[in-house]
Design a protein around this motif. Structure first.
Motif, mmCIF file in Angstrom:
data_model
loop_
_atom_site.group_PDB
_atom_site.id
_atom_site.type_symbol
_atom_site.label_atom_id
_atom_site.label_comp_id
_atom_site.label_asym_id
_atom_site.label_seq_id
_atom_site.Cartn_x
_atom_site.Cartn_y
_atom_site.Cartn_z
ATOM 1 N N TYR A 60 0.876 -1.172 0.000
ATOM 2 C CA TYR A 60 0.000 0.000 0.000
ATOM 3 C C TYR A 60 0.911 1.220 0.000
ATOM 4 C CZ TYR A 60 -3.879 3.036 1.454
ATOM 5 O OH TYR A 60 -4.846 4.002 1.525
ATOM 6 N N GLU A 61 0.970 1.915 -1.100
ATOM 7 C CA GLU A 61 1.905 3.024 -1.224
ATOM 8 C C GLU A 61 1.432 4.238 -0.424
ATOM 9 O OE1 GLU A 61 4.093 5.563 -4.723
ATOM 10 O OE2 GLU A 61 3.271 3.588 -5.179
ATOM 11 N N ALA B 275 -0.587 -0.986 13.116
ATOM 12 C CA ALA B 275 -0.421 -0.594 11.716
ATOM 13 C C ALA B 275 -1.314 -1.450 10.817
ATOM 14 C CB ALA B 275 1.044 -0.712 11.298
ATOM 15 N N GLN B 276 -1.435 -2.724 11.146
ATOM 16 C CA GLN B 276 -2.294 -3.627 10.377
ATOM 17 C C GLN B 276 -3.754 -3.183 10.461
ATOM 18 O OE1 GLN B 276 -1.788 -7.781 11.397
ATOM 19 N NE2 GLN B 276 -3.588 -8.397 10.236
ATOM 20 N N ALA C 299 7.943 -0.928 11.971
ATOM 21 C CA ALA C 299 6.662 -1.643 12.020
ATOM 22 C C ALA C 299 5.730 -1.152 10.924
ATOM 23 C CB ALA C 299 6.017 -1.468 13.396
ATOM 24 N N VAL C 300 5.659 0.151 10.725
ATOM 25 C CA VAL C 300 4.801 0.712 9.674
ATOM 26 C C VAL C 300 5.303 0.264 8.305
ATOM 27 C CG1 VAL C 300 4.051 2.860 8.563
ATOM 28 C CG2 VAL C 300 4.010 2.652 11.068
ATOM 29 N N PHE D 145 2.942 -1.728 5.662
ATOM 30 C CA PHE D 145 2.505 -1.025 4.460
ATOM 31 C C PHE D 145 3.379 -1.326 3.238
ATOM 32 C CE2 PHE D 145 -0.013 1.155 7.533
ATOM 33 C CZ PHE D 145 -1.116 1.636 6.835
ATOM 34 N N ASP D 146 4.685 -1.534 3.443
ATOM 35 C CA ASP D 146 5.586 -1.759 2.311
ATOM 36 C C ASP D 146 5.757 -3.241 1.984
ATOM 37 O OD1 ASP D 146 5.927 0.992 2.516
ATOM 38 O OD2 ASP D 146 7.894 0.841 3.458
ATOM 39 N N SER D 147 5.821 -4.069 3.034
ATOM 40 C CA SER D 147 6.171 -5.478 2.826
ATOM 41 C C SER D 147 5.031 -6.456 3.058
ATOM 42 C CB SER D 147 7.341 -5.846 3.744
ATOM 43 O OG SER D 147 8.454 -5.022 3.471
ATOM 44 N N GLY D 148 3.887 -5.960 3.537
ATOM 45 C CA GLY D 148 2.734 -6.833 3.728
ATOM 46 C C GLY D 148 2.806 -7.741 4.935
ATOM 47 N N TRP D 149 3.615 -7.383 5.941
ATOM 48 C CA TRP D 149 3.683 -8.179 7.167
ATOM 49 C C TRP D 149 2.378 -8.053 7.928
ATOM 50 C CZ3 TRP D 149 8.723 -8.092 10.449
ATOM 51 C CH2 TRP D 149 9.804 -8.461 9.644
#
Length: 121
Positions: free
Chosen positions: A2-3, A32-33, A69-70, A74-78
């Motif tokens: 999610y950019e 963040a999730q 964590a963010v 948002f960048d790696s889909g964790w």
């Protein structure tokens, strides 16, 4: 995944800092999730999600592992759970019959995380 714009990243990091800055990395990822899932579910940007879901407006500078964590979410889909968590609260600080009426998913360091009632069925 999610950019985020630079301004959105700063906003999300500050919200996660306010809500989970003192929590372990997993708790920060979970918050963040929740924000990410709200954005995706409702088709809105983070600023709207933070307002709609009533995140605190006291948003300190992000420190420690919050930026990581963010970025992880948002960048790696964790994620900490594959369930669509959207809500959380800390029972030691307050009570919430409404939160408890939702679908409980996981507890991390005293924070309880929930999916919308029926969302994970």
């Amino acid at each position: 995944r999610y950019e985020l714009t630079a301004a959105e990243r700063d906003l999300v990091e500050r919200a996660v800092m306010a809500e989970a800055g003192g929590e372990p990395f997993a708790g920060q990822v979970a918050v963040a999730q929740c924000i990410l899932y709200a954005c995706e579910k409702d088709g809105i940007r983070p600023e709207e999600a933070l307002e709609k879901y009533k995140y605190t407006t006291n948003r300190p500078d992000p420190k420690g592992t919050v930026p990581e964590a963010v970025a992880a979410v948002f960048d790696s889909g964790w994620y900490v759970t594959t369930e669509p968590i959207m809500y959380f609260y800390a029972p030691a600080r307050t009570s919430s019959k409404w939160h408890e009426s939702q679908d409980f998913v996981i507890e991390i360091n005293g924070h309880r995380f929930f999916a919308e009632k029926g969302a994970n069925k």
